[in-house]
Design an enzyme around this catalytic site. Structure first.
Site, short mmCIF file in Angstrom:
data_model
loop_
_atom_site.label_atom_id
_atom_site.label_comp_id
_atom_site.label_asym_id
_atom_site.label_seq_id
_atom_site.Cartn_x
_atom_site.Cartn_y
_atom_site.Cartn_z
N ARG A 272 0.85 -1.18 0.00
CA ARG A 272 0.00 0.00 0.00
C ARG A 272 0.89 1.23 0.00
O ARG A 272 2.01 1.21 0.52
CB ARG A 272 -0.91 0.00 1.23
N LYS A 294 5.08 -1.54 7.78
CA LYS A 294 3.86 -1.27 8.53
C LYS A 294 2.69 -1.89 7.80
O LYS A 294 2.55 -1.74 6.59
CB LYS A 294 3.65 0.24 8.68
N HIS A 355 -2.73 3.13 -6.32
CA HIS A 355 -3.30 1.86 -5.86
C HIS A 355 -3.41 0.86 -7.01
O HIS A 355 -3.42 -0.35 -6.77
CB HIS A 355 -4.67 2.09 -5.23
N ARG A 358 -0.60 -1.55 -6.94
CA ARG A 358 -0.80 -2.67 -6.00
C ARG A 358 -1.67 -3.74 -6.66
O ARG A 358 -1.40 -4.93 -6.54
CB ARG A 358 -1.46 -2.14 -4.72
N HIS A 381 -2.59 -8.99 2.60
CA HIS A 381 -4.01 -9.29 2.61
C HIS A 381 -4.31 -10.30 3.72
O HIS A 381 -3.48 -11.17 4.02
CB HIS A 381 -4.46 -9.88 1.27
N TYR A 391 -3.58 -22.98 9.51
CA TYR A 391 -2.62 -24.06 9.34
C TYR A 391 -1.33 -23.66 8.61
O TYR A 391 -0.26 -24.17 8.94
CB TYR A 391 -3.28 -25.22 8.58
#
Length: 437
Positions: A272, A294, A355, A358, A381, A391
């Site tokens: 981001r 971050k 964006h 991304r 994400h 898992y």
């Protein structure tokens, strides 16, 4: 103690001798009513009585606020409470509490949205990112200031500026609907963002003890307000594989090397915009080839430092703590790379936002059959599905294997021939790609 009938003359002429700490004048008409005076203070009516064997004394008020008949009536009321077995001090405390509550309610009712918004920003800022904080400021800016990059042009008021003078109790659903209908004519996208921020603000105000009952937490959630603002169109902008050469060519030609490196890193990491802009040198480990970024959801996340990204970072000046620094920015770091990116995209015949880069990273990964969880973890994400959430635990070494493959493929498609042995600033472009340097 001697008692006399209170008259206006006797009350106004009553003084305390200088050699006494206090002096009393007692009324012969109303039992327990007295006038107390001190050498330095103003006289005041008092009530004195015996409650459960104990002498109690309560101040009623000064002669300038209480007439003699009113003071006598108050004294009789207090004596009646004692006769009924009640403590008049409780009555006074209740009266004071009710008065304080009434004043607090009046003060809360007088709070405007502008006052509450300033308090809201101050209270919530530690939990926001820099971009979110700037959005909240922009929503309520007064406008009329000179634009730094456009001589002669001035800033326009923020979408929420017309509401700032209203009291919280006046921010009703019909008022917000009318505001949204008017503002959405010229800037529907900004109004949709303003509605989202306003909705969170109204919920916060309704949860504040002193503002509860003054703000309707559902006022900004009304269906009509959302309808007049319209629906946002799904965003699908991204770089296609065949567009990579021209994009890299024009981005690398940007005069500011920090912005040029930042935009390339934005595409190659899928991060981001604010996550990457807030990267500090202490967050980059060149020895172990990793970065601590971050994260919007998790706070921080570890991602690989791929060879070409490392090459870009080593070529940057170390002016301060920020990797993408800016000598002209108040914060010391890059804050607005969008202008340079739009100019580069216009020259390349492309239309992309930051964006979109991304989104491009995620889309380009599909060409390599990279497991979806890999690219999602690199981008920060949230894990999807029970298996991903509970898992699978991927170490950064495993991410690096795939991330370096992604970077190498993107550079290959862009026509950029790069090896880790290349010197900073000495990249070569394959013939037929973006063109020779």
């Amino acid at each position: 103690m001697a008692k006399i009938a209170f008259t206006a003359g006797r009350v106004s002429g009553f003084k305390c001798p200088a050699d006494k700490a206090q002096s009393f004048l007692w009324d012969a008409t109303a039992p327990g009513l007295g006038l107390r005076a001190t050498p330095a203070g103003k006289p005041a009516y008092v009530f004195q009585g015996v409650y459960q064997g104990t002498t109690i004394r309560l101040t009623i008020g000064g002669p300038d606020a209480w007439s003699i008949p009113d003071a006598q009536a108050k004294a009789r009321e207090m004596q009646r409470l004692i006769d009924e077995g009640k403590d008049p001090r409780d009555l006074k405390r209740d009266a004071l509490a009710a008065h304080a509550q009434k004043q607090a309610a009046a003060a809360a009712d007088a709070v405007t949205m502008g006052q509450a918004w300033a308090r809201y920003i101050e209270q919530r800022r530690p939990f926001w990112g820099e971009l979110n904080y700037r959005d909240h400021l922009a929503m309520v800016q007064a406008g009329g200031e000179q634009r730094a990059r456009l001589p002669g042009a001035k800033t326009v008021p923020g979408p929420l500026a017309p509401l700032l003078h209203l009291r919280l109790s006046e921010l009703t659903a019909p008022v917000i609907e009318a505001w949204a209908a008017k503002e959405a004519k010229d800037r529907p996208a900004r109004v949709r963002l303003a509605l989202r921020l306003l909705k969170a603000f109204m919920r916060w105000a309704a949860s504040e003890p002193d503002l509860a009952g003054k703000a309707d937490p559902t006022a900004a959630s009304a269906k009509k307000a959302r309808e007049v603002a319209g629906k946002a169109k799904p965003k699908s902008g991204h770089l296609q594989r065949e567009q990579l050469p021209v994009w890299f060519q024009h981005v690398r030609q940007i005069q500011n090397p920090v912005i040029s490196a930042y935009l390339q890193c934005l595409l190659l990491t899928g991060a981001r915009r604010e996550e990457l802009a807030e990267l500090k040198w202490e967050d980059v480990n060149f020895q172990w080839r990793g970065m601590d970024i971050k994260d919007k959801a998790e706070g921080r996340r570890a991602v690989p430092l791929t060879p070409y990204v490392a090459h870009l970072l080593t070529s940057l000046p170390r002016r301060n703590e920020w990797v993408f620094s800016s000598p002209t920015s108040a914060s010391g770091r890059l804050t607005e790379p969008s202008i340079a990116h739009r100019q580069a995209c216009n020259a390349a015949g492309l239309e992309l936002t930051l964006h979109d880069l991304r989104r491009s990273f995620a889309s380009l990964c599909e060409w390599l059959d990279i497991p979806g969880g890999i690219s999602a973890q690199i981008q920060g994400h949230a894990p999807q599905g029970v298996r991903e959430q509970n898992y699978i635990r991927r170490p950064i070494d495993l991410l690096r294997v795939h991330h370096e493959r992604i970077e190498a493929w993107i550079l290959e498609q862009a026509g950029v021939q790069f090896t880790s042995a290349s010197e900073p600033g000495k990249l070569r472009v394959v013939v037929g790609g973006a063109g020779a340097e």
